[in-house]
Structure formats: structure tokens, C-alpha cells
Design a protein around this motif. Structure first.
Motif, short mmCIF file in Angstrom:
data_model
loop_
_atom_site.label_atom_id
_atom_site.label_comp_id
_atom_site.label_asym_id
_atom_site.label_seq_id
_atom_site.Cartn_x
_atom_site.Cartn_y
_atom_site.Cartn_z
N UNK A 68 0.82 -1.21 0.00
CA UNK A 68 0.00 0.00 0.00
C UNK A 68 0.86 1.26 0.00
N UNK A 69 1.96 1.25 0.74
CA UNK A 69 2.84 2.42 0.79
C UNK A 69 3.53 2.64 -0.55
N UNK A 70 3.95 1.56 -1.19
CA UNK A 70 4.60 1.67 -2.49
C UNK A 70 3.65 2.31 -3.50
N UNK A 71 2.39 1.83 -3.52
CA UNK A 71 1.43 2.37 -4.47
C UNK A 71 1.06 3.83 -4.15
N UNK A 74 5.10 6.11 -4.11
CA UNK A 74 6.11 6.03 -5.18
C UNK A 74 5.42 6.34 -6.50
N UNK A 75 5.78 7.46 -7.11
CA UNK A 75 5.10 7.93 -8.32
C UNK A 75 5.12 6.91 -9.45
N UNK A 76 6.20 6.14 -9.55
CA UNK A 76 6.34 5.18 -10.64
C UNK A 76 5.20 4.16 -10.64
N UNK A 77 4.70 3.84 -9.46
CA UNK A 77 3.66 2.80 -9.34
C UNK A 77 2.24 3.37 -9.37
N UNK A 78 2.10 4.67 -9.50
CA UNK A 78 0.77 5.28 -9.52
C UNK A 78 0.16 5.28 -10.91
N UNK A 79 0.06 4.10 -11.48
CA UNK A 79 -0.52 3.95 -12.81
C UNK A 79 -1.63 2.90 -12.75
N UNK A 80 -2.44 2.89 -13.79
CA UNK A 80 -3.53 1.92 -13.85
C UNK A 80 -3.00 0.49 -13.86
N UNK A 81 -1.96 0.25 -14.64
CA UNK A 81 -1.40 -1.11 -14.76
C UNK A 81 -0.87 -1.60 -13.42
N UNK A 82 -0.10 -0.74 -12.74
CA UNK A 82 0.45 -1.15 -11.46
C UNK A 82 -0.64 -1.30 -10.40
N UNK A 83 -1.69 -0.52 -10.52
CA UNK A 83 -2.82 -0.69 -9.59
C UNK A 83 -3.42 -2.08 -9.71
N UNK A 84 -3.57 -2.55 -10.96
CA UNK A 84 -4.11 -3.89 -11.20
C UNK A 84 -3.15 -4.95 -10.67
#
Length: 262
Positions: A68-71, A74-84
Motif C-alpha cells: 500500500x505504501x509503495x502504491x 512512489x510515483x512510478x507505481x501510480x498507474x492503472x497497470x500497477x494498480x491492477x
């Protein structure tokens, strides 16, 4: 075989429970009076079992906290793909932790004394609560931040956005958050402390993992209700249905509001 009236008069939280159906039984019973399963129980968990439960619960919490903290930060993980990816990863974590403890927790998959009226009642509470929460959260966001926040916005620009939103907002949380928090985590905590404290601790962890301070006012009561239903009914399924109805109502309201403003 133990007398059911005696069991009903006792404090069920202090009695050992059947490993098959999770109903209270007396230590002197050779067979469960509810399901007939052979009883091999002690009145309390061993120190080793409690310590193992604490370590597993702590590891489950740590994995969820890191993800949860990474998402969130960390801006790199704030995408639709990484959310999935993270949603699927956390679902897998819930499945793994639960099935590692399958022999102890499998009874929550049973649906004791299923009642359509009871199911409809629980679902009606969830739907009504979702309407209230949606209204209050919208009011708070407008009053405090002068904006409207919508989970659906995250999916709106993608093909099959409605299907994606319903699946990831309503279906997956209902199944895997219940499996993880009311299945695994609550079950482990009940080996370490009494039922009420286990419900509160698991509910607080569930609430903070949603990473929204403004939502704590409804997340904690909702989690407490789900925990209460899980322990009262001795099954996950009422909670799964409630969780789905709550989230499905919320996302459908957001979809309707989103399309209305287009």
C-alpha cells in the motif's frame, strides 16, 4: 454428547470450538453436537500456536503495508497497470495465507443455517449504508477540499470501464479482502485474544490499509460490522455478500454521477 442448552447458556467465547464447523463444544465431548465431527481439542491454544499466529498475522500486515505504501507514495507505481498488479498481488497473498492455514480455517467456507431472509437483510443494511456513506463523503470532499473524488475516474478512460470498475472495486474486494481480513487475520487473532478484541484489531488494520484518513469514519464501523457478522454466523459468505453489495452500490452511484456530468 453435550447438551445444546448448556452450551447456549455458557459464554461461547470461552469454550473450545469444533475444528470442522467452528461451533462451541465442551472439552468432554467426543463428537461435535452440530456436525458430528470427532473432537480433539484443548481449552486454549498452546503458546507455540499463539506465537505462530502472531508471526503470521504480523507478516500479513507487513506485506499489505509495504504494498500500500509503495502504491501511495512512489510515483512510478501510480498507474492503472500497477494498480491492477498490486490488487492481484494482494489477492494472491490473501489466498496463500488462508490456504496455508486451511485445516484451521476451512469451516468459514461452510454456510450454517442459510437463510434467504437473513441474507437479504444483511445486504439491505449494506446497500443503505453505502448510500449514506456516498452522500457524506461527497459532502466532506466538497466542504473540506472543494472537489469531488471518484474511484470510477481511475477506470473511466479505459475500454470496458464499467466492467473493470465493478470487478476491481466490488468483486475482488468482496472475495479477497474478506478471505484475508475476516478469514485469515481474524481467525489468527482469535487464537491470541478474545473475539471482541480480535474483531477490533482486524477492523482497524483493514481500515488503515485503505490509506484514506477521511474514510476512517465509515471504514472502521463497516469492518466491525463485517467482523461481527463473521463471528456470529460462523461463515464468510454473509460478509462477502454484504461487502459486494456495499461496494457495488458505491461504484454504481459514482458511474451514474460521472455520466450525469458528461
Amino acid at each position: 454428547m453435550a447438551d445444546l442448552t448448556l452450551i447456549n447458556d455458557a459464554d461461547e467465547s470461552q469454550l473450545p470450538h469444533c475444528g470442522n464447523c467452528d461451533r462451541p463444544v465442551y472439552e468432554s465431548s467426543r463428537f461435535c453436537s452440530h456436525c458430528g465431527h470427532a473432537i480433539i481439542l484443548s481449552s486454549e491454544s498452546s503458546t507455540e500456536e499463539k506465537w505462530r499466529a502472531i508471526k503470521q498475522a504480523a507478516l500479513f500486515f507487513a506485506i499489505h503495508a509495504v504494498a500500500c505504501c509503495v502504491f501511495s507514495f512512489v510515483d512510478y507505481f501510480k498507474t492503472f497497470t500497477w494498480s491492477i498488479v498490486i490488487d492481484v498481488f494482494l489477492a494472491a497473498v490473501a489466498v496463500v495465507f488462508f490456504f496455508i492455514n486451511w485445516s484451521k480455517l476451512k469451516s468459514v467456507f461452510l454456510w450454517h443455517s442459510f437463510s434467504v431472509l437473513k441474507l437479504l437483510g444483511y445486504c439491505a443494511i449494506a446497500v443503505g449504508g453505502s448510500f449514506v456513506v456516498n452522500f457524506v463523503v461527497r459532502w466532506l470532499n466538497r466542504s473540506l477540499f472543494s472537489t469531488d473524488f471518484s474511484y470510477y475516474e481511475f477506470y473511466a478512460s479505459h475500454k470496458n470501464s464499467v466492467v473493470l470498475a465493478i470487478f476491481f472495486v466490488a468483486v475482488m474486494p468482496a472475495l479477497f479482502e474478506e478471505l484475508g481480513y475476516r478469514g485469515f487475520l481474524l481467525g489468527k487473532l482469535m487464537l491470541v485474544t478474545d473475539t471482541k478484541q480480535a474483531i477490533f484489531i482486524s477492523s482497524f488494520v483493514f481500515a488503515i490499509m485503505h490509506r484514506s484518513v477521511i474514510s476512517l469514519f465509515w471504514l472502521i464501523p463497516f469492518a466491525l460490522l463485517l467482523g461481527h457478522v463473521r463471528t456470529k454466523e460462523k461463515t464468510l459468505w454473509y460478509g462477502v455478500c454484504m461487502h459486494f453489495c456495499f461496494n457495488f452500490t458505491a461504484i454504481m452511484l459514482e458511474i451514474i454521477q460521472w455520466n450525469h456530468h458528461l
